[in-house]
Design a protein around this motif. Structure first.
Motif, PDB file in Angstrom:
ATOM      1  N   THR A 138       0.852  -1.192   0.000  1.00  0.00           N
ATOM      2  CA  THR A 138       0.000   0.000   0.000  1.00  0.00           C
ATOM      3  C   THR A 138       0.884   1.237   0.000  1.00  0.00           C
ATOM      4  O   THR A 138       1.867   1.319   0.756  1.00  0.00           O
ATOM      5  N   LEU A 139       0.502   2.194  -0.828  1.00  0.00           N
ATOM      6  CA  LEU A 139       1.238   3.447  -0.901  1.00  0.00           C
ATOM      7  C   LEU A 139       0.281   4.593  -0.582  1.00  0.00           C
ATOM      8  O   LEU A 139      -0.780   4.714  -1.202  1.00  0.00           O
ATOM      9  N   ASP A 140       0.661   5.404   0.391  1.00  0.00           N
ATOM     10  CA  ASP A 140      -0.135   6.578   0.769  1.00  0.00           C
ATOM     11  C   ASP A 140       0.709   7.833   0.589  1.00  0.00           C
ATOM     12  O   ASP A 140       1.864   7.876   1.017  1.00  0.00           O
ATOM     13  N   LEU A 141       0.096   8.825  -0.039  1.00  0.00           N
ATOM     14  CA  LEU A 141       0.720  10.137  -0.154  1.00  0.00           C
ATOM     15  C   LEU A 141      -0.035  11.114   0.723  1.00  0.00           C
ATOM     16  O   LEU A 141      -1.250  11.300   0.566  1.00  0.00           O
ATOM     17  N   PHE A 142       0.663  11.729   1.654  1.00  0.00           N
ATOM     18  CA  PHE A 142       0.098  12.794   2.474  1.00  0.00           C
ATOM     19  C   PHE A 142       0.679  14.114   1.963  1.00  0.00           C
ATOM     20  O   PHE A 142       1.893  14.336   2.053  1.00  0.00           O
ATOM     21  N   LEU A 143      -0.166  14.959   1.405  1.00  0.00           N
ATOM     22  CA  LEU A 143       0.325  16.241   0.914  1.00  0.00           C
ATOM     23  C   LEU A 143      -0.464  17.381   1.534  1.00  0.00           C
ATOM     24  O   LEU A 143      -1.630  17.226   1.924  1.00  0.00           O
ATOM     25  N   TYR A 144       0.189  18.550   1.605  1.00  0.00           N
ATOM     26  CA  TYR A 144      -0.370  19.680   2.335  1.00  0.00           C
ATOM     27  C   TYR A 144      -0.211  20.967   1.523  1.00  0.00           C
ATOM     28  O   TYR A 144       0.799  21.189   0.852  1.00  0.00           O
ATOM     29  N   ALA A 145      -1.254  21.790   1.593  1.00  0.00           N
ATOM     30  CA  ALA A 145      -1.261  23.076   0.887  1.00  0.00           C
ATOM     31  C   ALA A 145      -1.925  24.111   1.775  1.00  0.00           C
ATOM     32  O   ALA A 145      -2.907  23.823   2.462  1.00  0.00           O
ATOM     33  N   LEU A 146      -1.416  25.326   1.764  1.00  0.00           N
ATOM     34  CA  LEU A 146      -1.985  26.387   2.582  1.00  0.00           C
ATOM     35  C   LEU A 146      -3.306  26.872   1.999  1.00  0.00           C
ATOM     36  O   LEU A 146      -3.417  27.111   0.801  1.00  0.00           O
ATOM     37  N   LYS A 147      -4.299  27.011   2.870  1.00  0.00           N
ATOM     38  CA  LYS A 147      -5.541  27.661   2.462  1.00  0.00           C
ATOM     39  C   LYS A 147      -5.376  29.176   2.569  1.00  0.00           C
ATOM     40  O   LYS A 147      -5.732  29.923   1.655  1.00  0.00           O
ATOM     41  N   THR A 148      -4.853  29.633   3.704  1.00  0.00           N
ATOM     42  CA  THR A 148      -4.570  31.052   3.910  1.00  0.00           C
ATOM     43  C   THR A 148      -3.175  31.175   4.492  1.00  0.00           C
ATOM     44  O   THR A 148      -2.668  30.253   5.134  1.00  0.00           O
ATOM     45  N   SER A 149      -2.567  32.318   4.273  1.00  0.00           N
ATOM     46  CA  SER A 149      -1.259  32.603   4.833  1.00  0.00           C
ATOM     47  C   SER A 149      -1.182  34.093   5.117  1.00  0.00           C
ATOM     48  O   SER A 149      -2.184  34.811   5.023  1.00  0.00           O
ATOM     49  N   LEU A 150      -0.008  34.573   5.460  1.00  0.00           N
ATOM     50  CA  LEU A 150       0.182  35.979   5.794  1.00  0.00           C
ATOM     51  C   LEU A 150      -0.181  36.868   4.609  1.00  0.00           C
ATOM     52  O   LEU A 150       0.306  36.682   3.506  1.00  0.00           O
ATOM     53  N   ASN A 151      -1.106  37.820   4.851  1.00  0.00           N
ATOM     54  CA  ASN A 151      -1.523  38.795   3.833  1.00  0.00           C
ATOM     55  C   ASN A 151      -2.251  38.169   2.644  1.00  0.00           C
ATOM     56  O   ASN A 151      -2.292  38.737   1.556  1.00  0.00           O
ATOM     57  N   THR A 152      -2.836  36.988   2.827  1.00  0.00           N
ATOM     58  CA  THR A 152      -3.598  36.369   1.747  1.00  0.00           C
ATOM     59  C   THR A 152      -4.930  37.094   1.559  1.00  0.00           C
ATOM     60  O   THR A 152      -5.668  37.309   2.520  1.00  0.00           O
ATOM     61  N   THR A 153      -5.243  37.448   0.337  1.00  0.00           N
ATOM     62  CA  THR A 153      -6.516  38.105   0.048  1.00  0.00           C
ATOM     63  C   THR A 153      -7.618  37.058  -0.092  1.00  0.00           C
ATOM     64  O   THR A 153      -7.351  35.860  -0.213  1.00  0.00           O
ATOM     65  N   ASP A 154      -8.874  37.519  -0.087  1.00  0.00           N
ATOM     66  CA  ASP A 154      -9.994  36.606  -0.261  1.00  0.00           C
ATOM     67  C   ASP A 154      -9.915  35.901  -1.615  1.00  0.00           C
ATOM     68  O   ASP A 154     -10.233  34.711  -1.727  1.00  0.00           O
ATOM     69  N   ALA A 155      -9.496  36.646  -2.631  1.00  0.00           N
ATOM     70  CA  ALA A 155      -9.382  36.050  -3.970  1.00  0.00           C
ATOM     71  C   ALA A 155      -8.332  34.951  -3.984  1.00  0.00           C
ATOM     72  O   ALA A 155      -8.529  33.886  -4.594  1.00  0.00           O
ATOM     73  N   GLU A 156      -7.209  35.176  -3.302  1.00  0.00           N
ATOM     74  CA  GLU A 156      -6.152  34.161  -3.245  1.00  0.00           C
ATOM     75  C   GLU A 156      -6.606  32.951  -2.434  1.00  0.00           C
ATOM     76  O   GLU A 156      -6.286  31.805  -2.782  1.00  0.00           O
ATOM     77  N   THR A 157      -7.366  33.190  -1.373  1.00  0.00           N
ATOM     78  CA  THR A 157      -7.892  32.079  -0.576  1.00  0.00           C
ATOM     79  C   THR A 157      -8.831  31.218  -1.405  1.00  0.00           C
ATOM     80  O   THR A 157      -8.773  29.977  -1.349  1.00  0.00           O
ATOM     81  N   GLN A 158      -9.689  31.844  -2.181  1.00  0.00           N
ATOM     82  CA  GLN A 158     -10.600  31.100  -3.041  1.00  0.00           C
ATOM     83  C   GLN A 158      -9.839  30.344  -4.127  1.00  0.00           C
ATOM     84  O   GLN A 158     -10.211  29.226  -4.495  1.00  0.00           O
ATOM     85  N   LYS A 159      -8.770  30.937  -4.615  1.00  0.00           N
ATOM     86  CA  LYS A 159      -7.944  30.261  -5.613  1.00  0.00           C
ATOM     87  C   LYS A 159      -7.284  29.023  -5.019  1.00  0.00           C
ATOM     88  O   LYS A 159      -7.225  27.964  -5.657  1.00  0.00           O
ATOM     89  N   ASN A 160      -6.776  29.139  -3.789  1.00  0.00           N
ATOM     90  CA  ASN A 160      -6.170  27.991  -3.113  1.00  0.00           C
ATOM     91  C   ASN A 160      -7.192  26.882  -2.881  1.00  0.00           C
ATOM     92  O   ASN A 160      -6.886  25.694  -3.036  1.00  0.00           O
ATOM     93  N   LYS A 161      -8.404  27.290  -2.524  1.00  0.00           N
ATOM     94  CA  LYS A 161      -9.469  26.314  -2.309  1.00  0.00           C
ATOM     95  C   LYS A 161      -9.814  25.595  -3.600  1.00  0.00           C
ATOM     96  O   LYS A 161      -9.977  24.359  -3.619  1.00  0.00           O
ATOM     97  N   ALA A 162      -9.912  26.343  -4.699  1.00  0.00           N
ATOM     98  CA  ALA A 162     -10.242  25.732  -5.993  1.00  0.00           C
ATOM     99  C   ALA A 162      -9.147  24.780  -6.440  1.00  0.00           C
ATOM    100  O   ALA A 162      -9.429  23.705  -6.993  1.00  0.00           O
ATOM    101  N   ALA A 163      -7.878  25.157  -6.209  1.00  0.00           N
ATOM    102  CA  ALA A 163      -6.769  24.288  -6.602  1.00  0.00           C
ATOM    103  C   ALA A 163      -6.776  22.990  -5.807  1.00  0.00           C
ATOM    104  O   ALA A 163      -6.495  21.912  -6.343  1.00  0.00           O
ATOM    105  N   PHE A 164      -7.129  23.074  -4.520  1.00  0.00           N
ATOM    106  CA  PHE A 164      -7.194  21.860  -3.709  1.00  0.00           C
ATOM    107  C   PHE A 164      -8.375  20.991  -4.125  1.00  0.00           C
ATOM    108  O   PHE A 164      -8.258  19.765  -4.227  1.00  0.00           O
TER     109      PHE A 164
END
Length: 444
Positions: free
Chosen positions: A8-34
């Motif tokens: 069995t192979l499991d990949l655990f990967l992580y991506a930021l939803k919000t970070s320092l100075n993230t705008t609402d548009a960037e947060t939505q973009k991160n959400k869509a990418a995930f």
């Protein structure tokens, strides 16, 4: 030949939803990418709330649809505070027959083709697992080594070792090149850390019990990824700070190259250089705050990492040896945090020096401006005295020379009456010289 059951192979990967100075548009973009990592018809629910651990889909595990009937697996997406986490599981769909170690070469491409390349990850961990055939005489480390080289042919085998639920655990990890550019490290294909864990269990029961720890691994690997990413970002911020410092030093040297009055920079040019230094200093200050922010990220996630690891050890029982996982927290405590702390101290000293440089440059400009204003005022005073004297003498001279008695009064200086303006101008210049001399004497 290295054989094991149910690889069995499991990949655990992580991506930021919000970070320092993230705008609402960037947060939505991160959400869509995930969300793009998951099947199109996924029921995704990510409310805007703070939460330590939130399962994002219904059902919580989504079947992995593979074109190969021999493979099975699932997606498991979650959110841990400001970070998205995704476990992609893929296995040989056979829990009775032994499989060669090279079976992992089939599983990895199956997982990688599920990934959307636009997702910017902050870290990932590969977890390889399976159990050994009954009465197996094979050396577990040899099997683990073969499994590892089946996936990662361009790396070396230097594992940390331990035991977990009667099984053997091997951890391989190394950091990437810290000198990569900012653009490269923010792309998934240039992830800065290589982290792999291989667990080989003695029987099926141990492997099934280990599956109960996936949520714990999800949290532990997340904290680890955020610590590594924050340290990585701190190195980039430090590089940016050094570049800003060099730019300010270059601008400062320009203002000090010429010292003679004939070669001095104009006030306008000096102000332009000062404004440039001010702009760079603002970015320097922002980067310095960012460096402190990265330190705080490491401190918070290091505490969470240690707490999560202690819970895993307690849950697994006393007959498990997971001390090798504590080496990462030791590294963060003894290298990452002291290094960033020292960098902050040095850069704050640099900030003070830069502020002193700006104040000295500003004072020099003000002195130069005051000197030029004084010279201009002196010129105005002298010119004013010349003009005033000329004006005062010219009209009376004309009136006086027009009288009949002028020939008897000025018989020997006809120039006075023939050229009254020129005579007045000469007298005005003499008066102007006297005014200049008197002002100079008064200043001294």
């Amino acid at each position: 030949m290295s054989d094991l059951i149910y690889p069995t192979l499991d990949l655990f990967l992580y991506a930021l939803k919000t970070s320092l100075n993230t705008t609402d548009a960037e947060t939505q973009k991160n959400k869509a990418a995930f969300l793009a990592q998951l099947p199109p018809d996924t029921q995704f629910n990510d409310p805007d709330i703070e939460t330590e651990y939130l399962e994002l889909t219904h059902p919580v595990q989504i079947d992995l649809n593979s074109n190969k009937k021999t493979l099975g697996g699932y997606y498991y997406p979650v959110r841990l505070n400001d970070t998205y986490g995704l476990q992609i599981d893929c296995s040989i769909n056979n829990q009775t027959e032994t499989q060669p170690a090279k079976s992992f070469t089939i599983l990895k491409p199956e997982i990688e083709q599920q990934l959307n390349k636009e997702l910017v990850t902050i870290g990932k961990t590969w977890l390889l697992s399976g159990w050994l055939p009954e009465n197996s005489s094979q050396n577990p480390e040899d099997i683990a080594k073969d499994c590892y080289y089946a996936l990662f042919k361009d790396t070396y085998w230097q594992p940390e070792k331990g035991t977990f639920l009667e099984g053997k655990v091997f951890e391989i990890w190394r950091s990437g090149n810290i000198n990569q550019s900012r653009e490269k490290v923010t792309t998934p294909s240039n992830n800065h850390e290589h982290h792999v864990i291989i667990t080989l269990y003695p029987h099926r029961e141990s492997a099934e019990k280990a599956a109960e720890f996936y949520k714990d691994w999800m949290g532990l690997f997340c904290y680890r990824s955020k610590i590594s990413w924050a340290y990585w970002q701190s190195r980039l911020v430090k590089e940016s700070l050094l570049n800003h410092y060099k730019q300010i030093e270059e601008n400062r040297k320009i203002t000090n190259i010429n010292n003679s009055w004939q070669e001095k920079q104009s006030i306008a040019n000096s102000r332009k250089i000062l404004n440039n230094i001010d702009n760079i200093l603002q970015q320097y200050t922002i980067d310095l705050l960012n460096l402190s922010f990265q330190k705080q990220i490491i401190e918070i996630n290091l505490s969470n990492y240690q707490l999560r690891l202690a819970l895993i050890q307690e849950k697994a029982g006393q007959n498990n040896q997971l001390d090798f996982l504590e080496k990462f927290s030791v590294l963060a405590n003894k290298k990452y945090l002291p290094q960033i702390t020292k960098d902050i101290e040095n850069m704050q000293l640099g900030l003070q020096l830069l502020e002193d440089t700006i104040n000295a440059t500003r004072s020099r400009i003000e002195v130069e401006k005051a000197e030029r204003d004084r010279k201009f005022q002196e010129l105005v005073a002298v010119a004013g005295s010349v003009i005033a004297t000329t004006s005062l003498l010219q009209s009376p001279a004309k009136d006086f020379c027009g009288k009949e008695s002028r020939k008897d009064i000025f018989p020997k200086i006809p120039y006075f009456c023939d050229y009254p303006f020129s005579f007045s101008l000469i007298v005005g210049i003499i008066v102007g010289f006297i005014v200049w001399w008197l002002r100079k004497r008064l200043r001294s």
